[in-house]
Motif scaffolding. Structure first.
Motif, PDB file in Angstrom:
ATOM      1  N   GLU A  80       0.769   3.946  -2.989  1.00 61.25           N
ATOM      2  CA  GLU A  80       0.258   5.898  -3.156  1.00 61.25           C
ATOM      3  C   GLU A  80       0.720   6.442  -3.731  1.00 61.25           C
ATOM      4  N   LEU A  83      10.716   3.563   3.051  1.00 62.94           N
ATOM      5  CA  LEU A  83      10.436   2.974   1.677  1.00 62.94           C
ATOM      6  C   LEU A  83      11.186   2.356   1.063  1.00 62.94           C
ATOM      7  N   SER A 108       0.611  -0.921  -0.413  1.00 61.39           N
ATOM      8  CA  SER A 108      -0.365  -0.247   0.173  1.00 61.39           C
ATOM      9  C   SER A 108       0.689   1.578   0.549  1.00 61.39           C
ATOM     10  N   PRO A 109       2.119   1.267   0.389  1.00 62.46           N
ATOM     11  CA  PRO A 109       2.911   2.522   1.084  1.00 62.46           C
ATOM     12  C   PRO A 109       3.385   3.341  -0.726  1.00 62.46           C
ATOM     13  N   TYR A 110       3.577   2.207  -1.583  1.00 65.58           N
ATOM     14  CA  TYR A 110       4.218   2.071  -2.404  1.00 65.58           C
ATOM     15  C   TYR A 110       3.193   2.859  -3.564  1.00 65.58           C
TER      16      TYR A 110
END
Length: 371
Positions: free
Chosen positions: A19, A39, A15-17
């Motif tokens: 986003e 990240l 998810s963080p990547y």
């Protein structure tokens, strides 16, 4: 003695990547410069796990449990059909690269590769694979996902799909699940490239128009559900990265780089990614193709008993997708891997030629049709 009980690999949440990607200009080459330290660490972790274990568990919000279940339901329905029905979808003259591959066709690499057999003898007894007695007793369905090149030297590897009669939802279900899993592979490929200090599109640019295959297997547990039966003998995958949705029946064993055999446990809502031979080539062996087998274990037996109580299908379906480098691309070590002392073990070769050689070894390069 080291235990070969179920192992829970660390789970990487994508998810963080995703986003950051959504916020970026959409140019993956520049994405590397926009990563915060957290990240960057996550990307390094992805490359480290692939290097050390050959397997990675990921959570991708775009791939839901419901998607996986819908796909498994349809494939169980298909594999339950009589053999005579399924053989209508068989295409041996296309190297079984589309349509169905019946049980008893694919030969495990460990049965025919003498170098592999010698290496197996060096493993501790408790880490050795179960030796199969012949071809795999599994069915497999090959479905191409994604656009294919209009001009290619490898037409058999880029053939039109085969759709069985009586499954109006077939194309939409296969394409939907296939595209979602390829999207997950592409994110992992970018993160791994960054972790290996390559341009972030180093791998994904080569995957463009690759002959990606959604290739679910079907294993009949009613007939072959006895402990230690082998559905897929010890082997590696010839493609770039392989991704699986969670199966309803366990039984996958993998080998870590140190030779340890572990049974993989895939949590609900997760996807399993494994390294293939094409990634090994591109990294001069920094990432080795992950060795694995699928066998009936005591955990499989427990799942069979539960399925019988609940009156569910006794076909073990894997929702496997093989992510490939494009057939006409050249397979060779990238970036700093080209300077590795091991690079000479990985000479440049067109991907399609490499794939055809590998298919011939495992008995999937059928004869061309007579005209």
């Amino acid at each position: 003695m080291v235990s070969t009980s179920a192992m829970e690999l660390p789970v990487i949440d994508l998810s963080p990547y995703l986003e950051l990607y959504a916020k970026s200009s959409g140019s993956p080459v520049n994405l590397k410069d926009q990563l915060d330290p957290q990240l960057k660490d996550l990307c390094s972790e992805v490359s480290r796990i692939l290097r050390e274990t050959g397997a990675l568990l990921v959570k991708d919000p775009r791939c839901s449990v419901e998607d996986n279940d819908r796909f498994l339901d349809m494939m169980e329905n298909y594999f339950e059909k009589p053999k005579e029905f399924k053989r209508f979808q068989e295409r041996p003259h296309l190297h079984y690269q589309v349509g169905v591959t019946p049980e008893g066709v694919e030969v495990p690499r460990s049965l025919v590769d003498e170098e592999m057999q010698q290496k197996l003898k060096t493993l501790a007894k408790e880490h050795q694979p179960i030796t199969p007695v012949g071809p795999d007793p599994k069915w497999r369905y090959m479905w191409r996902v994604g656009p294919r090149p209009s001009n290619t030297h490898f037409k058999e590897l880029n053939s039109e799909p085969v759709i069985p009669e009586g499954f109006p939802e077939w194309k939409e279900t296969m394409d939907s699940w296939g595209y979602k899993m390829i999207s997950a592979i592409e994110v992992v490929a970018e993160m791994a490239a960054i972790g290996f200090e390559l341009p972030s599109d180093a791998f994904t640019s080569l995957m463009n128009q690759g002959p990606h295959l959604l290739a679910p297997t079907g294993s009949d547990l009613r007939h072959y559900g006895q402990e230690r039966n082998v559905f897929a003998g010890y082997h590696y995958d010839l493609n770039f990265l392989t991704i699986h949705g969670r199966s309803r029946f366990p039984g996958l064993n993998i080998w870590l780089r140190n030779g340890q055999k572990v049974e993989v446990k895939v949590p609900v809502g997760c996807l399993l990614i494994q390294t293939g031979k094409q990634l090994e080539w591109l990294t001069s062996g920094e990432c080795l193709a992950g060795m694995h087998e699928v066998v009936v274990t005591n955990r499989t037996i427990e799942a069979i008993k539960l399925a019988q109580q609940q009156n569910r299908s006794l076909w073990r379906v894997s929702s496997t997708l093989f992510g490939h480098i494009a057939s006409d691309a050249v397979l060779k070590p990238l970036g700093q891997f080209a300077n590795s002392p091991l690079a000479e073990k990985y000479p440049p070769i067109r991907v399609g030629e490499f794939v055809e050689k590998e298919l011939a070894v495992i008995n999937l390069k059928g004869k061309k049709e007579e005209h």
